[in-house]
Design a protein around this motif. Sequence first.
Motif, PDB file in Angstrom:
ATOM      1  N   PRO A 248      -1.214  17.290 -15.380  1.00 58.55           N
ATOM      2  CA  PRO A 248       0.066  16.629 -15.651  1.00 58.55           C
ATOM      3  C   PRO A 248       0.991  16.667 -14.441  1.00 58.55           C
ATOM      4  CG  PRO A 248      -0.033  18.783 -16.725  1.00 58.55           C
ATOM      5  CD  PRO A 248      -1.398  18.520 -16.170  1.00 58.55           C
ATOM      6  N   LEU A 249       0.909  17.748 -13.631  1.00 60.11           N
ATOM      7  CA  LEU A 249       1.816  17.862 -12.489  1.00 60.11           C
ATOM      8  C   LEU A 249       1.032  17.601 -11.219  1.00 60.11           C
ATOM      9  CD1 LEU A 249       4.531  18.552 -11.288  1.00 60.11           C
ATOM     10  CD2 LEU A 249       3.900  20.943 -11.316  1.00 60.11           C
ATOM     11  N   THR A 250       1.259  16.426 -10.620  1.00 62.13           N
ATOM     12  CA  THR A 250       0.547  16.089  -9.395  1.00 62.13           C
ATOM     13  C   THR A 250       1.406  16.478  -8.206  1.00 62.13           C
ATOM     14  OG1 THR A 250      -0.193  14.177 -10.621  1.00 62.13           O
ATOM     15  CG2 THR A 250      -0.753  14.222  -8.335  1.00 62.13           C
ATOM     16  N   VAL A 251       0.781  16.825  -7.100  1.00 59.59           N
ATOM     17  CA  VAL A 251       1.555  17.199  -5.921  1.00 59.59           C
ATOM     18  C   VAL A 251       1.144  16.326  -4.742  1.00 59.59           C
ATOM     19  CG1 VAL A 251       2.233  19.544  -6.439  1.00 59.59           C
ATOM     20  CG2 VAL A 251      -0.093  19.097  -5.688  1.00 59.59           C
ATOM     21  N   SER A 252       0.939  15.055  -5.024  1.00 59.23           N
ATOM     22  CA  SER A 252       0.581  14.131  -3.960  1.00 59.23           C
ATOM     23  C   SER A 252       1.828  13.806  -3.144  1.00 59.23           C
ATOM     24  CB  SER A 252       0.020  12.859  -4.588  1.00 59.23           C
ATOM     25  OG  SER A 252      -0.143  11.890  -3.606  1.00 59.23           O
ATOM     26  N   PHE A 253       1.621  13.593  -1.823  1.00 58.43           N
ATOM     27  CA  PHE A 253       2.751  13.283  -0.950  1.00 58.43           C
ATOM     28  C   PHE A 253       3.081  11.793  -0.936  1.00 58.43           C
ATOM     29  CE2 PHE A 253       1.753  17.131   2.049  1.00 58.43           C
ATOM     30  CZ  PHE A 253       2.070  17.994   1.009  1.00 58.43           C
ATOM     31  N   TRP A 254       2.243  10.972  -1.578  1.00 58.29           N
ATOM     32  CA  TRP A 254       2.501   9.531  -1.653  1.00 58.29           C
ATOM     33  C   TRP A 254       2.446   9.108  -3.116  1.00 58.29           C
ATOM     34  CZ3 TRP A 254      -0.522  11.608   2.227  1.00 58.29           C
ATOM     35  CH2 TRP A 254      -0.101  11.352   3.548  1.00 58.29           C
ATOM     36  N   PRO A 255       3.219   8.084  -3.500  1.00 57.42           N
ATOM     37  CA  PRO A 255       3.132   7.586  -4.878  1.00 57.42           C
ATOM     38  C   PRO A 255       1.730   7.006  -5.120  1.00 57.42           C
ATOM     39  CG  PRO A 255       4.997   6.606  -3.684  1.00 57.42           C
ATOM     40  CD  PRO A 255       4.176   7.340  -2.674  1.00 57.42           C
ATOM     41  N   GLU A 256       1.111   7.382  -6.236  1.00 55.88           N
ATOM     42  CA  GLU A 256      -0.245   6.892  -6.545  1.00 55.88           C
ATOM     43  C   GLU A 256      -0.159   5.505  -7.183  1.00 55.88           C
ATOM     44  OE1 GLU A 256      -1.824   9.983  -8.992  1.00 55.88           O
ATOM     45  OE2 GLU A 256      -2.311  11.270  -7.281  1.00 55.88           O
ATOM     46  N   ASP A 257      -1.005   4.614  -6.727  1.00 52.67           N
ATOM     47  CA  ASP A 257      -1.007   3.251  -7.252  1.00 52.67           C
ATOM     48  C   ASP A 257      -1.919   3.187  -8.480  1.00 52.67           C
ATOM     49  OD1 ASP A 257      -1.445   0.526  -7.738  1.00 52.67           O
ATOM     50  OD2 ASP A 257      -1.041   0.023  -5.645  1.00 52.67           O
ATOM     51  N   GLU A 258      -1.285   3.195  -9.650  1.00 50.35           N
ATOM     52  CA  GLU A 258      -2.058   3.246 -10.894  1.00 50.35           C
ATOM     53  C   GLU A 258      -2.822   1.952 -11.157  1.00 50.35           C
ATOM     54  OE1 GLU A 258      -2.568   5.900 -12.615  1.00 50.35           O
ATOM     55  OE2 GLU A 258      -1.057   7.203 -11.690  1.00 50.35           O
ATOM     56  N   THR A 259      -2.458   0.854 -10.472  1.00 51.71           N
ATOM     57  CA  THR A 259      -3.183  -0.406 -10.710  1.00 51.71           C
ATOM     58  C   THR A 259      -4.626  -0.309 -10.200  1.00 51.71           C
ATOM     59  OG1 THR A 259      -2.526  -1.428  -8.608  1.00 51.71           O
ATOM     60  CG2 THR A 259      -1.045  -1.763 -10.475  1.00 51.71           C
ATOM     61  N   SER A 260      -4.921   0.713  -9.370  1.00 52.54           N
ATOM     62  CA  SER A 260      -6.304   0.928  -8.908  1.00 52.54           C
ATOM     63  C   SER A 260      -7.250   1.008 -10.099  1.00 52.54           C
ATOM     64  CB  SER A 260      -6.431   2.259  -8.151  1.00 52.54           C
ATOM     65  OG  SER A 260      -5.392   2.437  -7.243  1.00 52.54           O
ATOM     66  N   LEU A 261      -6.827   1.754 -11.122  1.00 61.78           N
ATOM     67  CA  LEU A 261      -7.720   2.013 -12.262  1.00 61.78           C
ATOM     68  C   LEU A 261      -7.894   0.760 -13.113  1.00 61.78           C
ATOM     69  CD1 LEU A 261      -6.402   5.584 -13.166  1.00 61.78           C
ATOM     70  CD2 LEU A 261      -8.448   4.994 -11.859  1.00 61.78           C
ATOM     71  N   GLU A 262      -6.810  -0.010 -13.264  1.00 62.23           N
ATOM     72  CA  GLU A 262      -6.923  -1.277 -14.033  1.00 62.23           C
ATOM     73  C   GLU A 262      -7.891  -2.223 -13.311  1.00 62.23           C
ATOM     74  OE1 GLU A 262      -2.858  -2.662 -14.192  1.00 62.23           O
ATOM     75  OE2 GLU A 262      -2.224  -0.682 -14.938  1.00 62.23           O
ATOM     76  N   TRP A 263      -7.779  -2.248 -11.974  1.00 66.53           N
ATOM     77  CA  TRP A 263      -8.673  -3.115 -11.198  1.00 66.53           C
ATOM     78  C   TRP A 263     -10.131  -2.646 -11.339  1.00 66.53           C
ATOM     79  CZ3 TRP A 263     -11.852  -2.213  -6.922  1.00 66.53           C
ATOM     80  CH2 TRP A 263     -12.335  -3.359  -6.257  1.00 66.53           C
ATOM     81  N   LEU A 264     -10.338  -1.320 -11.280  1.00 70.67           N
ATOM     82  CA  LEU A 264     -11.705  -0.784 -11.419  1.00 70.67           C
ATOM     83  C   LEU A 264     -12.302  -1.136 -12.782  1.00 70.67           C
ATOM     84  CD1 LEU A 264     -11.393   2.770  -9.797  1.00 70.67           C
ATOM     85  CD2 LEU A 264     -12.779   0.872  -8.949  1.00 70.67           C
ATOM     86  N   ASP A 265     -11.456  -1.168 -13.828  1.00 72.94           N
ATOM     87  CA  ASP A 265     -11.941  -1.503 -15.180  1.00 72.94           C
ATOM     88  C   ASP A 265     -12.573  -2.897 -15.217  1.00 72.94           C
ATOM     89  OD1 ASP A 265     -11.066   0.896 -16.185  1.00 72.94           O
ATOM     90  OD2 ASP A 265      -9.157   0.112 -16.949  1.00 72.94           O
ATOM     91  N   GLN A 266     -12.168  -3.758 -14.280  1.00 73.99           N
ATOM     92  CA  GLN A 266     -12.681  -5.145 -14.304  1.00 73.99           C
ATOM     93  C   GLN A 266     -13.961  -5.312 -13.471  1.00 73.99           C
ATOM     94  OE1 GLN A 266      -9.216  -7.271 -12.884  1.00 73.99           O
ATOM     95  NE2 GLN A 266      -7.981  -6.240 -14.442  1.00 73.99           N
ATOM     96  N   GLN A 267     -14.426  -4.211 -12.828  1.00 70.34           N
ATOM     97  CA  GLN A 267     -15.610  -4.319 -11.961  1.00 70.34           C
ATOM     98  C   GLN A 267     -16.874  -3.855 -12.699  1.00 70.34           C
ATOM     99  OE1 GLN A 267     -14.695  -5.906  -9.203  1.00 70.34           O
ATOM    100  NE2 GLN A 267     -12.571  -5.609  -9.874  1.00 70.34           N
TER     101      GLN A 267
END
Length: 457
Positions: A248-267
Amino acid sequence: MGNPRILAIPYPAQGHVIPLMELSHWLVDQGFSITFVNTEFNHKRVRDAFGNKVEGDDSIHLVSIPDGMEPGEDRNHLGKLTDGISNVMTSELRKLLKKINGFEDDKISYVIADVNMGWALDIAAEFEIPGVAFWPASAFLLALLFSTNKLLNDQIIDKYGTPINAERMIELCPNTPAIHPKNFLWISLGDFTTQKITFEYAKRNIKAIENVEWLICNTAFDLEPGALSFVPQILPIGPLSATNQLEPLTVSFWPEDETSLEWLDQQQPGSVIYVAFGSFTVFDPIQFQELALGLELSNRPFLWVVRPDITKGTQCEELYPEGFKTRVGSRGKMVGWAPQRAVLAHPSIACFISHCGWNSTVEGISNGVPFLCWPYFADQFIDETYICEIWKIGLGFKRDEREIISREEIKSKVEQLLNDESFKEEALKLKGLVMNSVNENGSSNTIFNNFIEWMKS
């Protein structure tokens, strides 16, 4: 009296912060509460990337201390960063521990420090707080750091860590990567001044952890039997990412682009090349363009993480080859940063073009994904040797006379990897072994449970 409270302090780089945060989540599940210490600079980056989401966990309290550098200075300059850590963070951590243990009821019971912050364990000892050392990279790299005195005595390196015979490959122990001296950790980090500073710093930290009772490492016995037998005090409790609970608590230094996963769902299943180079890799414009054209030539769908600062001095947008985006269309997706663990767990991923940082390596292994290796610096060359020569789950790229990995080389290696089932088979076999290690009664799980018992006693 609440749960025992642990202070966790990572080295201030993305690849170190993430595994210590994963360990922190594991410890919260066991009833501990965590005070997690980032530098002010990284604390702000995490907040900027995730807004209020960083406050979402009562058991993990994020605090920050200065790193001794000016606001605009380059944190990727490891010599300056190391100076700042040594001169400023030590006294700031002392102040923080004094404040918490002097004035708060909920005192710190343990300090868990990244080995690269080994000095924090000396400070814990001043406060009579038991210390634990955590190593987020391969056990082999730590075994190499433990061997610096032997390398000095055997005249393999001089007092600044410079190889005396730069052509001789070093084999530390059986079943581990042979290493070229130019790839020793402290040499691949920058210029000679940086080398001297980081070599001294590494020696000091190794000394600081010599007497700790627990030296835990984000690896598994099945991944590195050679290195773990060579230095038996390194205790494998990982891979921490193999549990696949997305935190639940991410410590990434950049905002994660959640559209990556939606795009992967279409492949299609097993069709996508995932391309990501961690938080440090920098490309020159020619290499950036060859990579783009190689992905285009591959004729396969690809998800490419293009960090805002991945090219020196020029905006990436200006560097894409002319007409590239139009030609690849929806077959290619470029994002600034991706939720990598969720991406690697996605069924549409075919392979991972990676810088081979240890986190990326174990995340790929935990999902049975084969690799194409593109190391940049530090321990990534060691991890490449593990991937290609020891585990046989990937291939490396060859550079041409310009020292560039060409578009044709990229296309050719993608085809070679994906047309040979043995890479995927070996990757799935290795995944099975590491999953067993973190499952109940597995080797990593058993050590972790013993560690928890020690902490609770």
